[in-house]
Design a protein around this motif. Structure first.
Motif, PDB file in Angstrom:
ATOM      1  N   LEU A  28       5.319  -3.000  -4.944  1.00  0.00           N
ATOM      2  CA  LEU A  28       5.915  -3.612  -3.760  1.00  0.00           C
ATOM      3  C   LEU A  28       4.810  -4.122  -2.846  1.00  0.00           C
ATOM      4  O   LEU A  28       3.743  -3.498  -2.746  1.00  0.00           O
ATOM      5  CB  LEU A  28       6.778  -2.598  -3.013  1.00  0.00           C
ATOM      6  N   HIS A  74       5.749  -5.908   2.667  1.00  0.00           N
ATOM      7  CA  HIS A  74       7.077  -6.099   3.258  1.00  0.00           C
ATOM      8  C   HIS A  74       8.154  -5.418   2.445  1.00  0.00           C
ATOM      9  O   HIS A  74       9.348  -5.558   2.746  1.00  0.00           O
ATOM     10  CB  HIS A  74       7.383  -7.591   3.367  1.00  0.00           C
ATOM     11  N   GLY A  75       7.787  -4.724   1.379  1.00  0.00           N
ATOM     12  CA  GLY A  75       8.751  -4.014   0.571  1.00  0.00           C
ATOM     13  C   GLY A  75       9.386  -4.846  -0.515  1.00  0.00           C
ATOM     14  O   GLY A  75      10.333  -4.387  -1.161  1.00  0.00           O
ATOM     15  N   ARG A  76       8.871  -6.074  -0.711  1.00  0.00           N
ATOM     16  CA  ARG A  76       9.428  -6.905  -1.760  1.00  0.00           C
ATOM     17  C   ARG A  76       8.754  -6.556  -3.081  1.00  0.00           C
ATOM     18  O   ARG A  76       7.565  -6.234  -3.126  1.00  0.00           O
ATOM     19  CB  ARG A  76       9.203  -8.386  -1.445  1.00  0.00           C
ATOM     20  N   GLY A  84      16.826   1.441  -4.371  1.00  0.00           N
ATOM     21  CA  GLY A  84      16.756   2.168  -3.099  1.00  0.00           C
ATOM     22  C   GLY A  84      17.629   3.395  -3.071  1.00  0.00           C
ATOM     23  O   GLY A  84      17.502   4.224  -2.183  1.00  0.00           O
ATOM     24  N   GLU A  96       6.075   7.728  -4.915  1.00  0.00           N
ATOM     25  CA  GLU A  96       5.498   6.530  -4.294  1.00  0.00           C
ATOM     26  C   GLU A  96       4.123   6.843  -3.755  1.00  0.00           C
ATOM     27  O   GLU A  96       3.820   7.990  -3.405  1.00  0.00           O
ATOM     28  CB  GLU A  96       6.393   6.031  -3.165  1.00  0.00           C
ATOM     29  N   SER A 116       2.709  -1.003  -1.944  1.00  0.00           N
ATOM     30  CA  SER A 116       2.930   0.347  -2.460  1.00  0.00           C
ATOM     31  C   SER A 116       3.353   0.269  -3.917  1.00  0.00           C
ATOM     32  O   SER A 116       3.737  -0.804  -4.404  1.00  0.00           O
ATOM     33  CB  SER A 116       4.006   1.074  -1.653  1.00  0.00           C
ATOM     34  N   ARG A 154       5.725   2.367  -6.920  1.00  0.00           N
ATOM     35  CA  ARG A 154       6.795   3.340  -7.128  1.00  0.00           C
ATOM     36  C   ARG A 154       6.887   3.627  -8.622  1.00  0.00           C
ATOM     37  O   ARG A 154       7.018   2.699  -9.418  1.00  0.00           O
ATOM     38  CB  ARG A 154       8.113   2.816  -6.607  1.00  0.00           C
TER      39      ARG A 154
END
Length: 438
Positions: A81, A84-86, A101, A110, A122, A124
């Motif tokens: 990711l 921005h979490g994309r 999620g 993570e 990040s 996961r």
């Protein structure tokens, strides 16, 4: 009883195994979960480091080579990711990662991707539902095997212990029942550890004592019957002769009958004395008494008998030895010893009476230079109704020294007899405790 003991032991064993198994399963589950969580966090950190290295090489998220990062993920599904979490990369699942999620914490790990101190994204790691189940299965299998083994051992131990306890008790109860119905040879003869063995030994000892007591009682009854039968037979025969006119009632004949009556009376008196001696422990009236004074009193009471026998009397009396005893019973015991020596003594023999402390014990002894006692007869001199081979021509019932033993034992003392091969006998009375007037 064996079934109840076995059930009790088995219940305790089952409870222990169940508690230990539950504790092992709970502890193992938590331990495995903690170990898995730690290992996943480490894998996520390693994957994040590899992604950061790839980010530096690619100078951004475009054209990332995630081969090394996927290897660092240790078989987990890797999702990268951005800040921005994309989803930057989702190998095998396409981009966007719908539904990720809602995944539980236990199914993924993570870690931030740090480049030059800045978080640029990040990683996961996601795991399937069966991840780690193999380790749990192996662990629980071993726990189940250990629980089954422990349970089997507990059952065997419970059965062994219950039999080990009940078998001696069963044999002891059977011996007690047989003994109670008259089988005097019945014995437990049980070898068992601890208190059970002590109980079995005590029972066998008690049975031996009862058997010996009964045998002694039968022997005593036979001896008493014999001692009474002789004068009674003589009295009956003599009286029948007088009644039938077969013999004149002259003084000589009446004197013989009187002697038989006196002999019968002596036997009865001796039996009464023995009964009183055996009950002496219940009728003692102890007081402080000088041992030498008692000895002097006994010699004074038997002075006429000693003179008539022709014995030379010598004394070695140490005054001041105070004992706590019944003076009348002690006088009776010592008097029987002196009378016995006078009965078997010969004119010119020496009689020596000693009283004092010997090795810290109040002691009184009566020694004579008479014919002595054969070695094989010494162990029996204090038995009831026992008379030695050399006493066939001497009056007596064989009870005097038995009375002495009973009286001395009632005072918690001891009495012994010694005799040498050349003749002479020594009767020694030892009494407990002492006081001194000094």
């Amino acid at each position: 009883m064996r079934g109840r003991l076995f059930a009790a032991f088995l219940l305790v064993a089952l409870s222990s195994v169940a508690v230990l198994t539950a504790a092992a399963l709970a502890g193992t589950g938590r331990g495995l979960a903690a170990a898995e969580s730690t290992e996943r966090d480490r894998a996520a950190t390693r994957a994040a480091d590899e992604v950061a290295a790839a980010y530096r090489r690619a100078r951004g998220w475009t054209g990332l080579d995630l081969t090394s990062a996927a290897s660092a993920a240790a078989g987990a599904h890797l999702i990268v990711l951005d800040e921005h979490g994309r989803v930057v990369s989702n190998p095998g699942h396409g981009h966007g990662g719908p539904g990720m999620g809602t995944m539980s914490v236990a199914d993924h790990a993570e870690a931030p991707v740090m480049v030059d101190g800045t978080t640029v994204g990040s990683v996961r790691l996601t795991y399937g539902a069966t991840a780690g189940s193999a380790a749990r299965d192996v662990t629980w299998l071993w726990i189940a095997v250990a629980a089954a083994t422990a349970l089997a051992v507990a059952i065997a131990a419970s059965w062994f212990v219950s039999r080990r306890i009940t078998d001696p008790l069963t044999r002891l109860a059977a011996a007690a029942r047989a003994f109670a119905i008259g089988d005097r040879s019945a014995r437990a003869r049980v070898r068992a550890p601890g208190e059970l063995g002590t109980l079995a030994t005590a029972f066998d000892t008690m049975a031996d004592a009862v058997t010996n007591t009964e045998r002694n009682r039968r022997d005593l009854t036979a001896d008493v019957a014999h001692e009474l039968r002789t004068p009674l037979a003589a009295l009956r025969a003599g009286l029948e002769e007088l009644r039938d006119g077969l013999a004149p009632a002259d003084p000589h004949r009446l004197s013989d009958l009187h002697d038989q009556a006196l002999r019968l009376g002596r036997v009865v008196d001796d039996l009464a004395a023995l009964a009183a001696a055996e009950a002496a422990a219940l009728s003692l009236h102890p007081t402080d008494v000088d041992l030498a004074v008692v000895a002097e009193s006994v010699l004074g009471a038997h002075a006429a008998q000693l003179r008539a026998t022709g014995l030379e009397v010598h004394t070695e009396l140490a005054h001041g030895v105070i004992i706590h005893a019944d003076p009348d019973r002690l006088h009776q015991a010592l008097g029987n010893v002196v009378a016995n020596a006078a009965r078997y003594g010969r004119p010119g023999d020496r009689l020596t009476v000693r009283a004092g402390m010997v090795d810290g014990t109040p002691t009184v002894s009566v020694s004579d230079t008479g014919p002595g006692i054969p070695e094989d007869e010494l162990p029996h001199v204090f038995d009831r109704m026992w008379r030695g081979r050399g006493s066939a021509t001497i009056a007596g019932s064989g009870i005097g020294l038995a009375v002495v033993r009973e009286l001395v034992t009632a005072h918690r003392g001891s009495v012994t007899a010694e005799s040498g091969p050349g003749g002479g006998t020594t009767i020694t009375i030892r009494l407990p405790g002492r006081k001194s007037r000094r």
